[in-house]
Write an enzyme that holds these catalytic residues in place. Structure first.
Site, PDB file in Angstrom:
ATOM      1  N   VAL A 139       0.473  -1.303  -0.062  1.00  0.00           N
ATOM      2  CA  VAL A 139      -0.166   0.114   0.050  1.00  0.00           C
ATOM      3  C   VAL A 139       0.958   1.348  -0.108  1.00  0.00           C
ATOM      4  O   VAL A 139       2.188   1.511   0.732  1.00  0.00           O
ATOM      5  CB  VAL A 139      -0.652  -0.144   1.666  1.00  0.00           C
ATOM      6  CG1 VAL A 139      -2.596   1.131   1.484  1.00  0.00           C
ATOM      7  CG2 VAL A 139      -1.687  -1.193   1.128  1.00  0.00           C
ATOM      8  N   ASP A 155     -13.397 -10.344   5.381  1.00  0.00           N
ATOM      9  CA  ASP A 155     -12.599 -10.879   5.316  1.00  0.00           C
ATOM     10  C   ASP A 155     -12.051  -9.510   6.441  1.00  0.00           C
ATOM     11  O   ASP A 155     -10.802  -8.386   6.715  1.00  0.00           O
ATOM     12  CB  ASP A 155     -10.955 -10.360   4.680  1.00  0.00           C
ATOM     13  CG  ASP A 155     -10.029 -10.248   5.128  1.00  0.00           C
ATOM     14  OD1 ASP A 155      -9.474 -11.202   6.823  1.00  0.00           O
ATOM     15  OD2 ASP A 155      -8.782 -10.263   4.780  1.00  0.00           O
TER      16      ASP A 155
END
Length: 509
Positions: free
Chosen positions: A259, A364
């Site tokens: 990220v 998730d």
């Protein structure tokens, strides 16, 4: 002598005050020297406020005129730049980009809707917040940048045309708190908080309580501070070329990619998730992404655009404080009290209630997939992506990369994912929050967790976890999925966790 009749008499606050027999509103002699409102003619005036002279009323502005709350620099083909305070006429109002004409330059173009406010309204006032709930008012006022006496006026949630005043204060037992006062309406169009004193307009009310607390918890110091909003994403930019993105700072790396903080076209700050090649099918990803971009809610991270050639890029809004699991371990996160931690949980439940309502599944849900803004607003990220992962170490469910400790037994054993398996995961996420990011089931391996769950084991109550919150966790961990609560129920309980037995509003001063 005279009175101003109110539709909201409050007799119990009028001891030792002469009142009108018809409306029960205070009667003040013309020669009164008290601090009660002074009647002149048919008006009741506040002695602490300097009133403007008698001027002829201004011509009402047209409904399609807006005032710029912030300056805007054009960065697209067809948008219109403007300066703070500039007036514009709205020509077309659709979506998040409105077509407008500047009254200063005469130029036309598209403007971001959240940079302007209606000119003939309270919206341009820095202390006025149009669509804000009581809970969100507390979140705004308790956010970094605000201090004792920070305040805002918001529309009433329950009564159209009425308002509430929210003020940040300090309580010896609770620390920083927000107190709320009902602003009541007079039949003649005025307002009051205390029946001792009335105001012709909200500006006068604010001016008075800025000069003196006069029965409020504190004087009003300054309007609630908010940041300049991020402009909306330009609607035509969905599948974008990789070269439009500049990756600046790596924020983290996970099992399936990295990220980054970066910039789109050199001007828009974004977060970019770069997925490892082979982690999912580009075609399947694009199909799922087209669904994900339709899920728009204040508690969900906004999906802006994608790069569909491998390595796949997912471009989303940027959240300054990164993932919740990391933030909870920082000095700022460690200092958060249980009230704020539970407020974060309530925000997540609100986002999941929307996902539930849309018949979607996260798959998730854990603190690593919750992002935190600089004002400590929580948003849910990566919803729906887990089902696309093609890594054997993940899809095997017993594999090293599969998040066993967050996953419901039916999803571990049979691959059955539903919104109720998300509820189980939310219960685990609650333990992460109250322990400031501790890994669930401390001391246990993944196989040990599976074996113990089969025997009916449930995680013990973490230290400093309120009994009522642990009860909520245990509801999330019911063996039968249908026995677990809805996210809407979880949101309502967490929203009112500490306030259910308290009065929502302060008594009249």
């Amino acid at each position: 002598m005279g009175c101003v009749c109110s539709s909201n008499p409050e007799d119990d606050w009028m001891e030792n005050i002469d009142v009108c027999e018809n409306c029960h509103y205070p009667i003040v002699p013309l020669d009164s020297k008290s601090t009660l409102p002074i009647r002149t003619g048919s008006e009741v005036r506040d002695p602490l406020v300097t009133y403007e002279g008698s001027l002829p009323p201004a011509s009402p502005l047209q409904d399609n005129l807006v005032i710029a709350l912030h300056s805007y620099e054009p960065s697209h083909d067809g948008d219109l730049g403007f300066e703070k305070g500039e007036q514009l006429r709205i020509l077309e109002q659709s979506g998040e980009w409105w077509k407008a004409q500047s009254l200063t330059t005469g130029q036309e173009g598209f403007i971001p809707f959240n940079f302007v406010a209606k000119a003939n309204s309270l919206e341009p006032e820095p202390w006025f917040f149009k669509n804000l709930s009581r809970k969100d008012a507390e979140r705004q006022l308790l956010a970094p940048g605000n201090t004792h006496g920070s305040f805002l006026i918001r529309e009433s949630e329950s009564t159209a045309g009425s308002f509430s005043l929210s003020v940040r204060d300090f309580d010896q037992n609770q620390g920083e708190v927000v107190k709320h006062y009902k602003i009541r309406n007079l039949d003649n169009g005025g307002f009051y908080i205390s029946p001792r004193i009335t105001f012709p307009g909200l500006h006068d009310l604010v001016r008075h309580y800025t000069n003196a607390s006069d029965g409020l918890c504190t004087k009003l110091s300054r309007p609630c501070q908010t940041q300049k909003p991020q402009k909306p994403w330009w609607e035509d930019e969905w599948e974008v070329p990789r070269e439009t993105l500049k990756l600046v700072e790596r924020l983290g790396a996970g099992q399936f990619g990295e990220v980054w903080m970066g910039y789109y076209n050199g001007h828009t700050k974004v977060a970019v998730k770069s997925l490892k090649q082979g982690s999912m099918s580009p075609d399947a990803f694009l199909a799922e992404a087209n669904l994900m971009k339709q899920l728009q809610h204040p508690r969900l991270v906004r999906l802006y655009a994608v790069v569909t050639q491998e390595p796949i890029y997912i471009i989303t809004e940027y959240m300054e404080n990164g993932s919740l699991v990391d933030f909870l371990k920082t000095p700022s996160g460690i200092k958060l009290n249980v009230n704020k931690l539970l407020d974060m949980a309530a925000q997540i439940a609100e986002g999941m209630a929307f996902i539930e309502e849309q018949n979607y599944i996260h798959r998730d849900l854990r603190a690593a997939n919750i992002l935190v803004s600089d004002t400590l607003s929580c948003k849910i990220a990566d919803f729906g992506l887990a089902r696309l992962i093609e890594d054997n170490e993940y899809t095997a469910r017993e594999g090293a990369k599969f998040p066993i400790k967050w996953t419901a037994p039916e999803a571990i054993n049979y691959g059955t994912f539903t919104i109720k398996s998300d509820v189980w995961s939310f219960g685990i996420l609650l333990t992460e929050i109250v322990t400031h990011g501790r890994i669930p089931y401390p001391g246990m391996t993944n196989p040990e967790v599976i074996q113990n769950l089969e025997k009916g084991y449930r995680m013990v109550r973490p230290d400093n976890c309120p009994e009522e919150l642990y009860h909520l966790m245990m509801l999330c961990w019911k063996e039968r999925p249908e026995d677990r609560p809805t996210f809407d129920y979880l949101r309502s309980v967490l929203d009112d966790f500490f306030t259910a037995t308290e009065g929502q509003y302060q008594p009249q001063p």
